[in-house]
Design an enzyme around this catalytic site. Structure first.
Site, PDB file in Angstrom:
ATOM      1  N   ASP A 158       0.850  -1.186   0.000  1.00 19.60           N
ATOM      2  CA  ASP A 158       0.000   0.000   0.000  1.00 19.60           C
ATOM      3  C   ASP A 158       0.890   1.241   0.000  1.00 19.60           C
ATOM      4  OD1 ASP A 158      -1.783   2.106   1.044  1.00 19.60           O
ATOM      5  OD2 ASP A 158      -3.145   0.447   1.480  1.00 19.60           O
ATOM      6  N   ARG A 187      -0.615   4.535  -0.006  1.00 19.38           N
ATOM      7  CA  ARG A 187      -1.540   5.670   0.088  1.00 19.38           C
ATOM      8  C   ARG A 187      -1.182   6.693   1.159  1.00 19.38           C
ATOM      9  NH1 ARG A 187      -7.096   2.511   0.437  1.00 19.38           N
ATOM     10  NH2 ARG A 187      -5.718   1.033   1.486  1.00 19.38           N
TER      11      ARG A 187
END
Ligand SMILES: [Zn+2]
Length: 417
Positions: free
Chosen positions: A328, A330
């Site tokens: 991830d 983000r």
């Protein structure tokens, strides 16, 4: 066409390029004049006090237009009648240098905040814009037909439109603040940003005096249901969904994940909250495929479906890491900045099961009362792999989490199906 720009290239790569025309920026200062405007326009390079330029990724298209001689490079936007129909702030969060490091609160209505400077020729551009709109969504028509949402002529109109205020926010990074948020050294952050983008902005390494960067990344859009000014009033019930873009599901209805159902459920509940005197907010972040991009995402889908034993909840995260190098990207640590722009201090209903989002919001000082998970009946069949994997990995659920053989048994469709 005006073309009185210098034709030779200045790399702006030395600290001695400090001009007397450059206005200083004091991040977190009390009022806009003391804080100083972010000047990232290119019509007068001596007045620039930021790295990069406006419009995020679209700066590249603007460059193409200029190269194709379709756009006068000295064009300055005419901002007449472009101001926000709603007033926001200033809130306490606007005066805290640590609360917002990835957007510029004074980037809204610059024509007001920096009127005199602009009269004197400073090319200051908005990085935030607000307008009003109506939403027409098939699932919402169904919610009305089934009696879950009512027509009140205010939030939901007679023809089933939802009235909203929408806000677009472009990224403006205060580099010392970004470094602090990620717990890295600012110099190291600047060096890696420069190197890992193939050398995008030399000023990152040559102009440590420039602390602001407008990165060429996607913006964030916010949809508000009800009175926007209520967002900052903690005694008003607030329903919130923080949503990361998933084009395949959000727009095209692809069934491998729960993104669109969760988004629309959030919209329905945000409208319902506004109808009972509360306020709703949907923040939509352009962070496609966990900010790893759609090409990576589609490769991962294939890898998941072709792996031994087929697509399974037990191996969901592992496949992403194999392809992308990380699960991830983000950085939810930056996400609450958008909420702080609206002065949000308390969220009564948070539509998210993500522990990363929850931790970031609560860690930034916003109180969360209820966490709302997606109702089971809204989950597409092929998306059970995703949802069970997420629950097993620590995502919020008031229900039970699967583990071991039970988790392995949650399978998705085969690639050929
Ligand atoms: Zn999705």
């Amino acid at each position: 066409m005006t073309t009185n720009k210098s034709s030779h290239i200045i790399l702006a790569s030395h600290a001695n390029l400090l001009y007397k025309e450059t206005l200083p920026i004091h991040w977190g200062a009390k009022n806009p004049i003391e804080r100083g405007p972010v000047v990232a326009s290119l019509t007068d390079k001596k007045r620039r006090n930021a790295i990069g330029t406006h419009s995020g990724t679209y700066a590249v298209y603007r460059a193409l237009s200029i190269a194709a001689k379709k756009y006068p490079p000295m064009h300055k936007p005419d901002l007449e009648n472009t101001y926000s129909p709603v007033k926001f702030g200033p809130y306490d969060s606007w005066h805290d240098p640590d609360k917002m490091v990835s957007i510029d609160p004074w980037g809204l209505d610059v024509q007001d905040h920096f009127k005199e400077l602009m009269k004197n020729g400073h090319d200051i551009r908005p990085t935030i814009a607000v307008t009003q709109a109506r939403l027409q969504i098939p699932e919402i028509y169904e919610a009305i037909d089934k009696g879950r949402l009512k027509i009140d002529g205010k939030i939901v109109t007679e023809n089933k439109d939802i009235r909203v205020t929408k806000v677009a926010l472009e990224p403006v990074w205060y580099l010392p603040g970004i470094a602090k948020r990620l717990n890295v050294d600012e110099g190291e952050l600047r060096k890696v940003l420069f190197e890992e983008t193939g050398g995008i902005f030399p000023e990152l390494v040559t102009r440590p005096d420039l602390k602001i960067m407008l990165p060429p990344i996607g913006s964030t859009t916010v949809y508000i249901f009800g009175n926007p000014e209520d967002l900052s009033r903690s005694n008003v019930e607030l329903t919130c969904r923080v949503h990361d873009e998933c084009n395949g599901s959000d727009v095209f209805g692809s069934d491998i994940c729960t993104c669109r159902p969760y988004l629309i459920y959030g919209i329905e509940d945000a409208a319902r909250t506004a109808q009972r005197g509360g306020v709703g907010i949907i923040a939509y972040y352009r962070k496609e495929g966990r900010a790893l991009g759609e090409v990576t995402k589609f490769l991962v889908y294939n890898a998941r479906k072709r792996q031994e034993g087929g697509d399974s909840a037990a191996n969901y995260f592992k496949r992403t890491e194999c392809v992308a190098g990380v699960e991830d990207a983000r950085f939810q640590e930056l996400m609450p900045d958008i909420l702080h722009f609206f002065g949000i201090k308390k969220i009564h209903n948070l539509h998210s099961m993500s522990n990363m989002k929850y931790d970031a919001i609560v860690g930034s000082g916003i109180e969360v009362i209820n966490r709302i998970e997606i109702p089971m009946e809204l989950i597409p069949t092929d998306a059970h792999v995703e949802i069970e994997a997420k629950k097993a990995a620590g995502y919020f659920t008031p229900g039970t989490k699967k583990a071991g053989d039970e988790l392995k048994a949650v399978k998705g469709r085969d690639i050929e199906e």
